[in-house]
Design a protein around this motif. Structure first.
Motif, mmCIF file in Angstrom:
data_model
loop_
_atom_site.group_PDB
_atom_site.id
_atom_site.type_symbol
_atom_site.label_atom_id
_atom_site.label_comp_id
_atom_site.label_asym_id
_atom_site.label_seq_id
_atom_site.Cartn_x
_atom_site.Cartn_y
_atom_site.Cartn_z
ATOM 1 N N ILE A 210 0.844 -1.205 0.000
ATOM 2 C CA ILE A 210 0.000 0.000 0.000
ATOM 3 C C ILE A 210 0.874 1.248 0.000
ATOM 4 C CG2 ILE A 210 -1.685 1.316 1.350
ATOM 5 C CD1 ILE A 210 -2.776 -1.423 2.316
ATOM 6 N N GLU A 211 1.969 1.200 0.744
ATOM 7 C CA GLU A 211 2.890 2.340 0.780
ATOM 8 C C GLU A 211 3.572 2.558 -0.559
ATOM 9 O OE1 GLU A 211 5.401 1.352 4.064
ATOM 10 O OE2 GLU A 211 3.995 2.163 5.554
ATOM 11 N N GLN A 212 3.569 1.512 -1.410
ATOM 12 C CA GLN A 212 4.124 1.631 -2.763
ATOM 13 C C GLN A 212 3.052 2.028 -3.777
ATOM 14 O OE1 GLN A 212 7.000 -1.620 -3.930
ATOM 15 N NE2 GLN A 212 6.407 -2.446 -1.939
ATOM 16 N N GLY A 213 1.831 2.271 -3.295
ATOM 17 C CA GLY A 213 0.783 2.777 -4.173
ATOM 18 C C GLY A 213 -0.365 1.838 -4.451
ATOM 19 N N ALA A 214 -0.296 0.575 -3.996
ATOM 20 C CA ALA A 214 -1.385 -0.369 -4.255
ATOM 21 C C ALA A 214 -2.644 0.050 -3.516
ATOM 22 C CB ALA A 214 -0.968 -1.774 -3.836
ATOM 23 N N ASP A 215 -3.756 0.111 -4.228
ATOM 24 C CA ASP A 215 -5.009 0.475 -3.568
ATOM 25 C C ASP A 215 -6.080 -0.604 -3.680
ATOM 26 O OD1 ASP A 215 -5.460 0.827 -6.274
ATOM 27 O OD2 ASP A 215 -6.476 2.760 -6.076
ATOM 28 N N VAL A 216 -5.737 -1.751 -4.280
ATOM 29 C CA VAL A 216 -6.593 -2.935 -4.294
ATOM 30 C C VAL A 216 -5.653 -4.130 -4.185
ATOM 31 C CG1 VAL A 216 -8.430 -4.224 -5.453
ATOM 32 C CG2 VAL A 216 -8.151 -1.772 -5.927
ATOM 33 N N LEU A 217 -5.944 -5.076 -3.263
ATOM 34 C CA LEU A 217 -5.060 -6.215 -3.064
ATOM 35 C C LEU A 217 -5.812 -7.529 -3.070
ATOM 36 C CD1 LEU A 217 -3.869 -3.778 -0.929
ATOM 37 C CD2 LEU A 217 -1.998 -5.424 -1.010
ATOM 38 N N SER A 218 -5.185 -8.561 -3.645
ATOM 39 C CA SER A 218 -5.727 -9.914 -3.587
ATOM 40 C C SER A 218 -5.222 -10.559 -2.304
ATOM 41 C CB SER A 218 -5.266 -10.716 -4.805
ATOM 42 O OG SER A 218 -5.681 -12.065 -4.690
ATOM 43 N N ALA A 219 -6.147 -10.988 -1.452
ATOM 44 C CA ALA A 219 -5.801 -11.547 -0.146
ATOM 45 C C ALA A 219 -5.682 -13.058 -0.233
ATOM 46 C CB ALA A 219 -6.854 -11.153 0.893
ATOM 47 N N GLN A 220 -4.471 -13.538 -0.469
ATOM 48 C CA GLN A 220 -4.230 -14.975 -0.554
ATOM 49 C C GLN A 220 -3.696 -15.530 0.766
ATOM 50 O OE1 GLN A 220 -5.126 -16.846 -3.293
ATOM 51 N NE2 GLN A 220 -6.064 -14.902 -3.865
ATOM 52 N N GLY A 221 -3.998 -14.855 1.840
ATOM 53 C CA GLY A 221 -3.593 -15.320 3.158
ATOM 54 C C GLY A 221 -4.252 -14.475 4.235
ATOM 55 N N VAL A 222 -4.385 -15.068 5.404
ATOM 56 C CA VAL A 222 -5.005 -14.375 6.527
ATOM 57 C C VAL A 222 -4.095 -13.238 6.995
ATOM 58 C CG1 VAL A 222 -5.883 -14.627 8.876
ATOM 59 C CG2 VAL A 222 -6.167 -16.483 7.222
ATOM 60 N N GLY A 223 -4.650 -12.056 7.154
ATOM 61 C CA GLY A 223 -3.902 -10.883 7.579
ATOM 62 C C GLY A 223 -3.903 -9.786 6.537
ATOM 63 N N VAL A 224 -4.101 -10.163 5.280
ATOM 64 C CA VAL A 224 -4.107 -9.176 4.197
ATOM 65 C C VAL A 224 -5.287 -8.221 4.334
ATOM 66 C CG1 VAL A 224 -4.194 -8.821 1.702
ATOM 67 C CG2 VAL A 224 -2.923 -10.763 2.646
ATOM 68 N N ILE A 225 -6.450 -8.775 4.601
ATOM 69 C CA ILE A 225 -7.649 -7.941 4.712
ATOM 70 C C ILE A 225 -7.525 -6.987 5.900
ATOM 71 C CG2 ILE A 225 -10.140 -7.985 5.170
ATOM 72 C CD1 ILE A 225 -10.230 -10.603 3.552
ATOM 73 N N ASP A 226 -6.923 -7.447 6.982
ATOM 74 C CA ASP A 226 -6.717 -6.566 8.142
ATOM 75 C C ASP A 226 -5.876 -5.363 7.758
ATOM 76 O OD1 ASP A 226 -8.166 -8.229 9.765
ATOM 77 O OD2 ASP A 226 -6.425 -9.247 10.622
ATOM 78 N N GLY A 227 -4.807 -5.607 7.002
ATOM 79 C CA GLY A 227 -3.950 -4.510 6.581
ATOM 80 C C GLY A 227 -4.660 -3.553 5.647
ATOM 81 N N ALA A 228 -5.433 -4.105 4.718
ATOM 82 C CA ALA A 228 -6.167 -3.267 3.777
ATOM 83 C C ALA A 228 -7.206 -2.413 4.499
ATOM 84 C CB ALA A 228 -6.840 -4.149 2.724
ATOM 85 N N ALA A 229 -7.906 -3.025 5.465
ATOM 86 C CA ALA A 229 -8.923 -2.282 6.220
ATOM 87 C C ALA A 229 -8.283 -1.162 7.029
ATOM 88 C CB ALA A 229 -9.680 -3.239 7.130
ATOM 89 N N GLU A 230 -7.139 -1.443 7.625
ATOM 90 C CA GLU A 230 -6.462 -0.436 8.439
ATOM 91 C C GLU A 230 -6.054 0.770 7.605
ATOM 92 O OE1 GLU A 230 -2.175 -0.321 10.603
ATOM 93 O OE2 GLU A 230 -3.556 -1.855 11.371
ATOM 94 N N LYS A 231 -5.665 0.516 6.352
ATOM 95 C CA LYS A 231 -5.188 1.596 5.497
ATOM 96 C C LYS A 231 -6.272 2.151 4.568
ATOM 97 C CE LYS A 231 -0.988 1.752 6.981
ATOM 98 N NZ LYS A 231 -0.460 2.975 7.645
ATOM 99 N N GLY A 232 -7.484 1.595 4.647
ATOM 100 C CA GLY A 232 -8.598 2.140 3.884
ATOM 101 C C GLY A 232 -8.562 1.863 2.398
ATOM 102 N N VAL A 233 -8.008 0.708 2.003
ATOM 103 C CA VAL A 233 -8.019 0.335 0.585
ATOM 104 C C VAL A 233 -8.855 -0.934 0.408
ATOM 105 C CG1 VAL A 233 -5.746 1.356 0.246
ATOM 106 C CG2 VAL A 233 -5.945 -1.103 0.712
ATOM 107 N N LEU A 234 -9.077 -1.326 -0.833
ATOM 108 C CA LEU A 234 -9.912 -2.484 -1.115
ATOM 109 C C LEU A 234 -9.103 -3.776 -1.137
ATOM 110 C CD1 LEU A 234 -12.152 -1.094 -4.014
ATOM 111 C CD2 LEU A 234 -12.851 -1.518 -1.651
ATOM 112 N N ALA A 235 -9.787 -4.877 -0.861
ATOM 113 C CA ALA A 235 -9.169 -6.201 -0.934
ATOM 114 C C ALA A 235 -10.149 -7.165 -1.583
ATOM 115 C CB ALA A 235 -8.787 -6.697 0.461
ATOM 116 N N LEU A 236 -9.601 -8.223 -2.156
ATOM 117 C CA LEU A 236 -10.394 -9.301 -2.741
ATOM 118 C C LEU A 236 -10.120 -10.557 -1.924
ATOM 119 C CD1 LEU A 236 -9.306 -8.192 -6.222
ATOM 120 C CD2 LEU A 236 -11.720 -8.477 -5.700
ATOM 121 N N GLY A 237 -11.180 -11.116 -1.323
ATOM 122 C CA GLY A 237 -11.021 -12.290 -0.476
ATOM 123 C C GLY A 237 -10.806 -13.557 -1.280
#
Length: 330
Positions: A210-237
């Motif tokens: 996210i700090e490198q500019g990603a604003d949508v992430l594919s969550a292929q592991g537990v913990g990704v969605i937590d990080g995306a939620a904390e930083k206010g970007v989108l994730a795909l479960g």
């Protein structure tokens, strides 16, 4: 993973020696003996991920076929062969080893119990009574890549996974290809954290992307969605509908319904038509798909949403085949 689920996983780890049984009505095989199906899983059935998919598929197959089913969860690689042998010795005619790392254990057990059919999540070698099955979620990953590119405002999207196993590499390549179809100039960041389950490390990798500019992430592991939620970007479960982990974060999820595959394998065993091969049920069979958007579809360009629907239809009718690429990445 929620804290409650983590505590449950720890408590269940002590229960490996006594696999849990799920009673159901019996159904006779062609030879007159009732079929029973068992499954061993590497983690807790409450993970809303890989293990939940396995357990739910087993349960649905039991209901559809009217057979007894049983399972053991939180199984380590060291204990896998013992439990496979235990189920076989107790008359389970079909036993699933639901992990990428249980293949050798399944092969050894299959050699000792030639009358039992074994199915391994990944197997480097098959035998007359050992087959394998795959999770073609790379087909869904292609769709996820299209959606990620269609929702991104920065032109940079991310992907965070565990280990560079063939399944994960296929997922990453398909995600990248799908994103490229929508936006040829999109930048796709990827990280393998070196573990199948390390939520803090997955969250750390997510925030770094996210700090490198990603604003949508594919969550292929537990913990990704937590990080995306904390930083206010989108994730795909992944695997199951994971919107509950972040109602304003999880755009949709690539889901896997293992029920049709387990049911088909069980029916083939009962009909004595089972063959040792790689069984794979994907988008065309309805086993891999997209979860509801829960009102977040407005975050995606409408033209991209239409393109995704068209792509799903093309995969189902065979006019488009998602490329299967398992080549290594740097």
């Amino acid at each position: 993973m929620p804290a409650l689920t983590t505590r449950r996983a720890i408590l269940r780890a002590a229960m490996l020696a006594a696999p849990l049984l799920l009673p159901a009505a019996s159904h006779a095989q062609a030879d007159g003996e009732p079929l029973k199906i068992a499954m061993i899983l590497p983690g807790p059935i409450t993970d809303n991920d890989w293990n939940s998919v396995g357990y739910n598929g087993l349960k649905l197959a039991g209901e559809a076929l009217g057979v007894d089913v049983a399972y053991a969860e939180n199984v380590t690689d060291a204990d896998a062969e013992r439990l496979l042998r235990d189920f076989a010795s107790r008359g389970y005619g079909l036993v699933f080893a639901h992990s990428f790392s249980f293949g050798d254990a399944a092969l050894n057990a299959a050699e000792s119990f030639p009358e039992t059919i074994f199915m391994a999540g990944t197997a480097s070698e098959l035998s007359d009574n050992l087959g394998t099955y795959s999770n073609p979620d790379y087909q869904g990953a292609y769709l996820a890549g299209m959606l990620a590119a269609g929702a991104s405002e920065t032109g940079t999207i991310g992907w965070v996974g565990g280990m560079p196993a063939p399944n994960m590499l296929a997922n990453l390549h398909a995600y990248t290809a799908g994103a490229g179809e929508v936006s040829p100039e999109v930048t796709v960041l990827h990280t393998f954290i070196g573990s199948w389950f390390d939520p803090p490390k997955a969250k750390e990798a997510t925030i770094a992307q996210i700090e490198q500019g990603a604003d949508v992430l594919s969550a292929q592991g537990v913990g990704v969605i937590d990080g995306a939620a904390e930083k206010g970007v989108l994730a795909l479960g992944a695997m199951t509908d994971q919107n509950f982990l972040g109602e304003e974060t999880v755009l949709t999820s690539v889901t896997w319904d293992l029920g049709p595959l387990v049911t088909a394998v069980g029916q083939a065993v009962m009909d004595e038509t089972w063959t040792s091969e790689n069984w794979s049920y994907g988008v065309a069979s309805g086993s891999v798909g997209l979860a509801p958007f829960h009102g977040l579809e407005s975050r995606v360009d409408p033209a991209v949403m239409e393109a995704v629907e068209a792509k799903i239809a093309a995969i189902k009718d065979g006019s488009f085949e998602v490329p299967l690429d398992t080549s290594p990445v740097e």
